[in-house]
Design a protein around this motif. Structure first.
Motif, PDB file in Angstrom:
ATOM      1  N   SER A  37       0.856  -1.182  -0.055  1.00  0.00           N
ATOM      2  CA  SER A  37      -0.154  -0.132   0.137  1.00  0.00           C
ATOM      3  C   SER A  37       0.919   1.166   0.008  1.00  0.00           C
ATOM      4  O   SER A  37       1.834   1.295   0.791  1.00  0.00           O
ATOM      5  CB  SER A  37      -1.011  -0.065   1.222  1.00  0.00           C
ATOM      6  OG  SER A  37      -1.651   1.223   1.464  1.00  0.00           O
ATOM      7  N   TYR A  42      -0.496   6.399   4.734  1.00  0.00           N
ATOM      8  CA  TYR A  42      -0.453   5.229   5.107  1.00  0.00           C
ATOM      9  C   TYR A  42       0.101   4.405   4.056  1.00  0.00           C
ATOM     10  O   TYR A  42      -0.454   3.955   3.174  1.00  0.00           O
ATOM     11  CB  TYR A  42      -2.016   4.785   5.528  1.00  0.00           C
ATOM     12  CG  TYR A  42      -1.915   3.496   6.409  1.00  0.00           C
ATOM     13  CD1 TYR A  42      -1.461   3.468   7.633  1.00  0.00           C
ATOM     14  CD2 TYR A  42      -2.316   2.047   5.913  1.00  0.00           C
ATOM     15  CE1 TYR A  42      -1.565   2.327   8.520  1.00  0.00           C
ATOM     16  CE2 TYR A  42      -2.202   0.960   6.742  1.00  0.00           C
ATOM     17  CZ  TYR A  42      -1.720   1.121   7.948  1.00  0.00           C
ATOM     18  OH  TYR A  42      -1.724  -0.105   8.595  1.00  0.00           O
ATOM     19  N   SER A  63       4.104   6.502   7.431  1.00  0.00           N
ATOM     20  CA  SER A  63       3.600   7.832   6.901  1.00  0.00           C
ATOM     21  C   SER A  63       4.530   8.911   6.768  1.00  0.00           C
ATOM     22  O   SER A  63       5.434   9.364   7.194  1.00  0.00           O
ATOM     23  CB  SER A  63       2.714   8.234   7.846  1.00  0.00           C
ATOM     24  OG  SER A  63       2.237   9.419   7.577  1.00  0.00           O
ATOM     25  N   THR A  70      -0.152   7.943  12.970  1.00  0.00           N
ATOM     26  CA  THR A  70       0.714   6.812  12.984  1.00  0.00           C
ATOM     27  C   THR A  70       1.984   6.909  13.255  1.00  0.00           C
ATOM     28  O   THR A  70       2.762   5.956  13.460  1.00  0.00           O
ATOM     29  CB  THR A  70       0.326   5.974  11.433  1.00  0.00           C
ATOM     30  OG1 THR A  70       0.775   6.824  10.651  1.00  0.00           O
ATOM     31  CG2 THR A  70      -1.039   5.437  11.451  1.00  0.00           C
ATOM     32  N   LYS A 177     -13.144  -1.511  10.083  1.00  0.00           N
ATOM     33  CA  LYS A 177     -12.256  -0.315  10.207  1.00  0.00           C
ATOM     34  C   LYS A 177     -11.448  -0.591  11.612  1.00  0.00           C
ATOM     35  O   LYS A 177     -12.030  -1.105  12.846  1.00  0.00           O
ATOM     36  CB  LYS A 177     -13.289   0.854  10.601  1.00  0.00           C
ATOM     37  CG  LYS A 177     -12.587   2.213  10.821  1.00  0.00           C
ATOM     38  CD  LYS A 177     -13.555   3.408  10.604  1.00  0.00           C
ATOM     39  CE  LYS A 177     -14.172   3.627   9.523  1.00  0.00           C
ATOM     40  NZ  LYS A 177     -14.969   4.965   9.353  1.00  0.00           N
ATOM     41  N   HIS A 182      -8.469   3.019   9.595  1.00  0.00           N
ATOM     42  CA  HIS A 182      -8.249   2.631   8.414  1.00  0.00           C
ATOM     43  C   HIS A 182      -9.110   1.605   7.941  1.00  0.00           C
ATOM     44  O   HIS A 182      -9.508   0.521   8.811  1.00  0.00           O
ATOM     45  CB  HIS A 182      -7.087   2.082   8.226  1.00  0.00           C
ATOM     46  CG  HIS A 182      -5.824   3.159   8.307  1.00  0.00           C
ATOM     47  ND1 HIS A 182      -4.757   2.913   9.043  1.00  0.00           N
ATOM     48  CD2 HIS A 182      -5.877   4.256   7.859  1.00  0.00           C
ATOM     49  CE1 HIS A 182      -4.037   3.982   8.998  1.00  0.00           C
ATOM     50  NE2 HIS A 182      -4.603   5.042   8.334  1.00  0.00           N
ATOM     51  N   SER A 183      -9.967   1.429   6.780  1.00  0.00           N
ATOM     52  CA  SER A 183     -10.874   0.380   6.344  1.00  0.00           C
ATOM     53  C   SER A 183     -10.272  -0.669   5.577  1.00  0.00           C
ATOM     54  O   SER A 183      -9.303  -0.337   4.967  1.00  0.00           O
ATOM     55  CB  SER A 183     -12.049   0.895   5.553  1.00  0.00           C
ATOM     56  OG  SER A 183     -12.928   1.759   6.202  1.00  0.00           O
ATOM     57  N   GLU A 184     -10.655  -1.819   6.164  1.00  0.00           N
ATOM     58  CA  GLU A 184     -10.069  -3.264   5.177  1.00  0.00           C
ATOM     59  C   GLU A 184     -11.204  -4.108   4.649  1.00  0.00           C
ATOM     60  O   GLU A 184     -12.130  -4.145   5.484  1.00  0.00           O
ATOM     61  CB  GLU A 184      -9.177  -3.910   6.332  1.00  0.00           C
ATOM     62  CG  GLU A 184      -8.757  -5.097   5.841  1.00  0.00           C
ATOM     63  CD  GLU A 184      -7.079  -4.779   5.292  1.00  0.00           C
ATOM     64  OE1 GLU A 184      -6.274  -5.615   4.745  1.00  0.00           O
ATOM     65  OE2 GLU A 184      -6.791  -3.500   5.661  1.00  0.00           O
ATOM     66  N   SER A 421      -7.623   3.807   2.113  1.00  0.00           N
ATOM     67  CA  SER A 421      -7.232   3.518   3.610  1.00  0.00           C
ATOM     68  C   SER A 421      -7.323   4.778   4.550  1.00  0.00           C
ATOM     69  O   SER A 421      -6.931   4.727   5.733  1.00  0.00           O
ATOM     70  CB  SER A 421      -5.616   3.457   3.476  1.00  0.00           C
ATOM     71  OG  SER A 421      -5.013   2.365   2.708  1.00  0.00           O
ATOM     72  N   ASP A 422      -8.172   5.863   3.987  1.00  0.00           N
ATOM     73  CA  ASP A 422      -8.511   6.706   4.846  1.00  0.00           C
ATOM     74  C   ASP A 422      -9.703   6.488   5.330  1.00  0.00           C
ATOM     75  O   ASP A 422     -10.589   6.185   4.747  1.00  0.00           O
ATOM     76  CB  ASP A 422      -8.025   8.222   4.121  1.00  0.00           C
ATOM     77  CG  ASP A 422      -6.721   8.391   3.981  1.00  0.00           C
ATOM     78  OD1 ASP A 422      -6.410   9.064   2.959  1.00  0.00           O
ATOM     79  OD2 ASP A 422      -5.940   7.852   4.297  1.00  0.00           O
TER      80      ASP A 422
END
Length: 422
Positions: A37, A42, A63, A70, A177, A182-184, A421-422
């Motif tokens: 990523s 991120y 970052s 982070t 989340k 961050h969402s996965e 990712s945000d």
């Protein structure tokens, strides 16, 4: 700009130190650096050193945004692994293996055995930040958490689960989340097939070390001592006998056995029983029964779990309202050539009498050179609604013909559209 330069030099130094950890070999090593990523807020970077003697693997998140929460660089995992005959040796950060029951956790220490993979229904995301113990939830855990208000293990680890419309050929959508926001996207079956062992006791895994804490939030935080052992033996008359135990210092000790057998063309039946002794809850018990059947036109998978109020495994040591009963079922039918229909059902009752029921239906139909799919999900609770999604997929170019088996209808799966990712 200064932050970007500092991050670059830290990554170069980490890669150099990683290379120093590889033993001297007769052939040159292979060094690989990969960014899974890459964005200003991120970025995930993986560095590998491969040789005949073994493999060193390190993963970091970084970052280059000075305002990001982070920090500049966070180490996710560092591992040395080597194959010794049929067994695998892993030293460093690893994920524990489980059998018919149990908990997968991230830990630092040693892992040895032939069984090194996590179970298919375990959500094993290397970038998901969690608060507290780094326990990996199952898809069923995430599914029920998506319609639960509070009190689940995911809530306690600062993980939030949002369910959206089904996507493509899959029946459910979950977006997890993490503690950093961050969402996965998740894709894994809700029910996995029972694993049968060959004759002998060559299917095993032994793990020992310290559990990771605040994974992906801090680089080197390790908690209490942890141990995990799974041994599956192929016994006479076609039986598979499995023993599994797990230990977390000053928290819980649990041990259980499982039995499975192929019943000819009827299917595979399984039964497991476990007992735990928790510091906070005393002694408890848990039992699981399962059945799998698959043929060319029909597929059925069923799992039921019953447990006492006092039973605890590592994933549930802090729960105030544990599971009393959980039932999972998936049925699939090959209606015609290129057409299939599947139904999945999940229900759970806790000791506080909180009941959750979920149902999903999916139909696929070959239409021309493509496939038309319809997926619908519904919660039987009053405070949650329904969803419907229709899609059409058509390949371009040369079509590779494959057998239209029950791959999409054998198991209840979750799939999300890729998110940022945000």
């Amino acid at each position: 700009m200064t932050s970007t330069i500092r991050t670059f030099f830290i990554l170069v130094a980490a890669l150099a130190l990683t290379g120093c950890a590889v033993p001297t070999v007769t052939e040159p090593e292979t060094v690989a650096v990969r960014a899974t990523s890459l964005n200003p807020a991120y970025s995930s970077i993986n560095a590998q050193v491969l040789s005949d003697a073994g493999r060193v693997d390190s993963t970091f998140v970084a970052s280059v945004d000075p305002k990001a929460l982070t920090g500049t660089l966070t180490r996710l995992q560092s591992t040395y692994s080597q194959k010794l005959g049929d067994e695998n040796l892993r030293v460093g950060d690893a994920v524990s293996s489980i059998g018919m029951w149990g908990t997968s956790v991230r830990y630092g220490g040693m892992q040895f055995g032939t069984r090194s993979e996590t179970r298919d229904d375990v959500i094993n995301s290397s970038r998901m930040a969690t608060a507290g113990l780094a326990v990996l939830p199952t898809v069923a855990d995430a599914l029920f958490a998506s319609v639960s208000d509070a009190g689940t293990g995911l809530n306690q680890r600062s993980l939030a689960v949002n369910r959206s419309l089904p996507s493509g050929s899959q029946a459910w959508n979950l977006a997890v989340k993490d503690a950093l926001g961050h969402s996965e996207s998740i894709s894994a079956p809700m029910i996995t097939r029972t694993r049968l062992a060959e004759e002998g006791c060559s299917d095993f895994s032994v793990s020992f070390g310290k559990v990771r804490e605040d994974y992906a939030l801090t680089s080197n935080s390790y908690g209490p001592t942890f141990a995990n052992t799974t041994v599956a033996c192929g016994a006479p008359l076609g039986f598979t006998i499995e023993g599994h135990g797990e230990y977390l210092a000053d928290e819980v000790t649990a041990f259980g056995v499982g039995v499975a057998r192929q019943l000819g063309s009827l299917g595979t039946a399984s039964l497991a029983f476990a007992q735990s002794n928790a510091v906070s809850g005393g002694t408890g018990w848990m039992s699981k029964v399962g059945f799998d059947h698959t043929n060319s036109i029909f597929s059925l998978m069923v799992r039921s779990r019953f447990q006492s109020r006092e039973f605890r495994d590592i994933a549930s040591t802090a729960l105030t309202d544990p599971i009393m009963q959980r039932d999972l079922a998936s049925v699939g039918v090959q209606v015609a050539e290129g057409a299939s229909l599947s139904v999945a059902y999940a229900t759970q009752t806790t000791w506080a009498r909180e009941r959750t029921n979920l149902i999903s239906v999916k139909q696929s139909l070959g239409l021309g050179r493509g496939t038309m799919s319809m997926s619908a999900g519904h919660s039987l609770e009053d405070n949650f609604g329904s969803s419907l999604f229709i899609s059409y997929k058509r390949p371009f170019g040369v079509i590779r013909h494959t057998r239209p088996v029950l791959d999409e209808i054998e198991e209840f799966q979750l799939q999300l559209p890729q998110q940022g990712s945000d």
